[in-house]
Design a protein around this motif. Structure first.
Motif, PDB file in Angstrom:
ATOM      1  N   PHE A  35       0.889  -0.952   0.018  1.00 40.43           N
ATOM      2  CA  PHE A  35      -0.280  -0.128  -0.193  1.00 40.43           C
ATOM      3  C   PHE A  35       0.638   1.313  -0.333  1.00 40.43           C
ATOM      4  O   PHE A  35       2.441   0.972   0.244  1.00 40.43           O
ATOM      5  N   ARG A  36       0.168   2.269  -0.394  1.00 37.93           N
ATOM      6  CA  ARG A  36       1.400   3.407   0.063  1.00 37.93           C
ATOM      7  C   ARG A  36       0.716   4.830   0.240  1.00 37.93           C
ATOM      8  O   ARG A  36      -0.721   4.698   1.012  1.00 37.93           O
ATOM      9  N   GLN A  37       1.186   5.119   0.518  1.00 30.99           N
ATOM     10  CA  GLN A  37       0.708   6.686   1.237  1.00 30.99           C
ATOM     11  C   GLN A  37       1.175   7.878   0.933  1.00 30.99           C
ATOM     12  O   GLN A  37       2.278   7.725   0.969  1.00 30.99           O
ATOM     13  N   ALA A  38       0.545   8.638   0.376  1.00 35.76           N
ATOM     14  CA  ALA A  38       0.994   9.972  -0.383  1.00 35.76           C
ATOM     15  C   ALA A  38       0.708  11.263   0.993  1.00 35.76           C
ATOM     16  O   ALA A  38      -0.521  11.352   1.148  1.00 35.76           O
ATOM     17  N   PRO A  39       1.400  12.168   0.483  1.00 37.63           N
ATOM     18  CA  PRO A  39       1.359  13.606   1.254  1.00 37.63           C
ATOM     19  C   PRO A  39      -0.538  13.496   1.494  1.00 37.63           C
ATOM     20  O   PRO A  39      -0.546  14.415  -0.007  1.00 37.63           O
ATOM     21  N   GLY A  40      -0.893  14.083   2.455  1.00 35.32           N
ATOM     22  CA  GLY A  40      -2.657  14.711   2.297  1.00 35.32           C
ATOM     23  C   GLY A  40      -3.947  13.570   1.549  1.00 35.32           C
ATOM     24  O   GLY A  40      -4.760  14.582   1.176  1.00 35.32           O
ATOM     25  N   LEU A  79       7.372  -5.374  -6.348  1.00 35.42           N
ATOM     26  CA  LEU A  79       6.858  -5.485  -7.252  1.00 35.42           C
ATOM     27  C   LEU A  79       7.324  -4.226  -8.183  1.00 35.42           C
ATOM     28  O   LEU A  79       8.101  -3.014  -8.123  1.00 35.42           O
ATOM     29  N   GLN A  80       7.209  -5.135  -9.202  1.00 38.47           N
ATOM     30  CA  GLN A  80       7.787  -4.223 -10.298  1.00 38.47           C
ATOM     31  C   GLN A  80       6.910  -3.004 -11.181  1.00 38.47           C
ATOM     32  O   GLN A  80       5.543  -2.682 -11.113  1.00 38.47           O
ATOM     33  N   MET A  81       7.357  -1.797 -11.080  1.00 39.03           N
ATOM     34  CA  MET A  81       6.878  -0.675 -11.778  1.00 39.03           C
ATOM     35  C   MET A  81       6.990   0.079 -13.232  1.00 39.03           C
ATOM     36  O   MET A  81       8.274   0.125 -12.746  1.00 39.03           O
ATOM     37  N   ASN A  82       6.061   0.329 -13.483  1.00 41.41           N
ATOM     38  CA  ASN A  82       6.896   0.438 -14.631  1.00 41.41           C
ATOM     39  C   ASN A  82       5.863   2.051 -15.294  1.00 41.41           C
ATOM     40  O   ASN A  82       4.495   2.178 -14.584  1.00 41.41           O
ATOM     41  N   SER A  83       5.907   2.011 -15.858  1.00 40.35           N
ATOM     42  CA  SER A  83       5.396   3.877 -16.567  1.00 40.35           C
ATOM     43  C   SER A  83       4.620   4.617 -15.902  1.00 40.35           C
ATOM     44  O   SER A  83       4.123   4.842 -15.325  1.00 40.35           O
ATOM     45  N   LEU A  84       5.926   5.134 -14.598  1.00 35.51           N
ATOM     46  CA  LEU A  84       5.096   5.628 -13.553  1.00 35.51           C
ATOM     47  C   LEU A  84       4.956   7.313 -13.452  1.00 35.51           C
ATOM     48  O   LEU A  84       5.523   7.636 -15.062  1.00 35.51           O
ATOM     49  N   LYS A  85       4.630   7.949 -13.340  1.00 32.56           N
ATOM     50  CA  LYS A  85       3.601   8.760 -12.853  1.00 32.56           C
ATOM     51  C   LYS A  85       3.847   9.776 -11.719  1.00 32.56           C
ATOM     52  O   LYS A  85       4.203   8.818 -11.051  1.00 32.56           O
ATOM     53  N   PRO A  86       3.794  10.915 -11.916  1.00 30.96           N
ATOM     54  CA  PRO A  86       4.213  11.286 -11.103  1.00 30.96           C
ATOM     55  C   PRO A  86       3.166  11.521  -9.995  1.00 30.96           C
ATOM     56  O   PRO A  86       3.793  11.935  -8.272  1.00 30.96           O
ATOM     57  N   ASN A  87       1.602  11.179  -9.843  1.00 29.48           N
ATOM     58  CA  ASN A  87       1.435  10.727  -8.825  1.00 29.48           C
ATOM     59  C   ASN A  87       1.002  10.042  -8.127  1.00 29.48           C
ATOM     60  O   ASN A  87       0.582   9.156  -7.555  1.00 29.48           O
ATOM     61  N   ASP A  88       2.079   8.985  -8.598  1.00 33.12           N
ATOM     62  CA  ASP A  88       2.887   7.595  -8.354  1.00 33.12           C
ATOM     63  C   ASP A  88       3.431   7.726  -6.562  1.00 33.12           C
ATOM     64  O   ASP A  88       3.893   6.700  -6.422  1.00 33.12           O
ATOM     65  N   THR A  89       3.926   9.086  -7.405  1.00 27.19           N
ATOM     66  CA  THR A  89       5.247   9.489  -5.731  1.00 27.19           C
ATOM     67  C   THR A  89       3.739   8.961  -4.731  1.00 27.19           C
ATOM     68  O   THR A  89       2.979   9.476  -4.655  1.00 27.19           O
ATOM     69  N   ALA A  90       4.952   8.544  -3.835  1.00 22.69           N
ATOM     70  CA  ALA A  90       4.532   8.424  -2.190  1.00 22.69           C
ATOM     71  C   ALA A  90       4.881   7.114  -1.102  1.00 22.69           C
ATOM     72  O   ALA A  90       6.410   7.425  -2.142  1.00 22.69           O
ATOM     73  N   VAL A  91       5.079   6.736  -0.143  1.00 25.95           N
ATOM     74  CA  VAL A  91       5.610   5.747   0.606  1.00 25.95           C
ATOM     75  C   VAL A  91       4.981   5.019   0.682  1.00 25.95           C
ATOM     76  O   VAL A  91       3.705   4.777   0.821  1.00 25.95           O
ATOM     77  N   TYR A  92       5.404   3.618  -0.068  1.00 28.84           N
ATOM     78  CA  TYR A  92       5.049   1.889  -0.198  1.00 28.84           C
ATOM     79  C   TYR A  92       4.900   1.513   0.995  1.00 28.84           C
ATOM     80  O   TYR A  92       6.935   1.932   1.308  1.00 28.84           O
ATOM     81  N   GLN A 112      10.114   5.080   0.005  1.00 31.16           N
ATOM     82  CA  GLN A 112       9.648   6.104  -0.790  1.00 31.16           C
ATOM     83  C   GLN A 112      10.344   6.107  -2.271  1.00 31.16           C
ATOM     84  O   GLN A 112      11.413   5.868  -2.405  1.00 31.16           O
ATOM     85  N   VAL A 113       9.170   6.857  -2.867  1.00 29.52           N
ATOM     86  CA  VAL A 113       9.168   6.511  -3.922  1.00 29.52           C
ATOM     87  C   VAL A 113       8.537   8.080  -4.908  1.00 29.52           C
ATOM     88  O   VAL A 113       8.284   8.230  -4.486  1.00 29.52           O
ATOM     89  N   THR A 114       9.322   8.614  -5.449  1.00 30.87           N
ATOM     90  CA  THR A 114       9.960  10.299  -5.836  1.00 30.87           C
ATOM     91  C   THR A 114       9.769   9.576  -7.142  1.00 30.87           C
ATOM     92  O   THR A 114      10.573   9.608  -8.319  1.00 30.87           O
ATOM     93  N   VAL A 115       8.692  10.121  -8.151  1.00 30.82           N
ATOM     94  CA  VAL A 115       8.355  10.116 -10.127  1.00 30.82           C
ATOM     95  C   VAL A 115       8.305  11.739  -9.948  1.00 30.82           C
ATOM     96  O   VAL A 115       7.492  12.982  -9.683  1.00 30.82           O
ATOM     97  N   SER A 116       9.273  12.551 -10.608  1.00 28.62           N
ATOM     98  CA  SER A 116       9.550  13.705 -10.786  1.00 28.62           C
ATOM     99  C   SER A 116      10.100  13.896 -12.030  1.00 28.62           C
ATOM    100  O   SER A 116      11.559  12.836 -11.915  1.00 28.62           O
ATOM    101  N   SER A 117      10.508  15.037 -12.801  1.00 22.28           N
ATOM    102  CA  SER A 117      11.510  15.810 -14.253  1.00 22.28           C
ATOM    103  C   SER A 117      12.222  16.296 -13.407  1.00 22.28           C
ATOM    104  O   SER A 117      13.090  16.961 -13.975  1.00 22.28           O
TER     105      SER A 117
END
Length: 117
Positions: A35-40, A79-92, A112-117
Motif C-alpha cells: 500500500f502507499r501513502q502520499a502526503p494529504g 513490485l515491478q513498477m513501470n510507466s511511472l507517473k508523478p501521482n505514483d509518488t508516495a511512501v510504499y 519512498q518513491v518519487t516520480v519527478s522530472s
C-alpha cells in the motif's frame, strides 16, 4: 517485521522494482501486498498476492503498469513498477494480510518513491 526496499527518484515513464522481505510470515497462510501513502492523501492499497493460491489483486490506478510477484524460497515479494507517473509518488509499504481483502496484520518501514522530472 517486513522490510521494504528499492525506492528512489525516477523520471516520469521510468521504472522501479520494490522488494519486500517478509520473514516470519508463512506465504502459505498469508497474503503479502503493498500500500502507499502520499502526503494529504488516504492510504491506498496497490497490489496484493495471496500465498496459498497466487491470486493477485491490483488497484485500478496501477493495472497494466505494476506487477506483483513472489519468491517463496526467499520469503520475498516484488513490485515491478513501470510507466511511472508523478501521482505514483508516495511512501510504499509492504504488509502481511490474512487475505487480500482483509486489513493488514503488520507492516514495516516504507520506502519512498518519487516520480519527478
Amino acid at each position: 517485521q517486513l522490510q521494504a526496499s528499492g525506492g528512489g527518484l525516477v523520471q516520469p515513464g521510468g521504472s522501479l522494482r520494490l522488494s519486500c522481505l517478509a520473514p516470519g510470515f508463512s506465504f502459505d497462510d498469508h497474503a503479502i501486498g503493498w500500500f502507499r501513502q502520499a502526503p494529504g492523501k488516504e492510504r491506498e492499497g496497490v497490489a496484493c498476492i495471496s500465498g496459498s493460491n497466487d491470486r493477485i489483486q491490483y488497484a485500478d490506478s496501477v493495472k497494466g503498469r505494476f506487477t506483483i510477484s513472489s519468491d517463496k524460497a526467499k520469503n520475498t515479494v516484488y513490485l515491478q513498477m513501470n510507466s511511472l507517473k508523478p501521482n505514483d509518488t508516495a511512501v510504499y509499504y509492504c504488509a502481511a494480510y490474512g487475505s487480500c481483502n482483509g486489513p493488514p496484520l503488520g507492516w514495516g518501514q516504507g520506502t519512498q518513491v518519487t516520480v519527478s522530472s
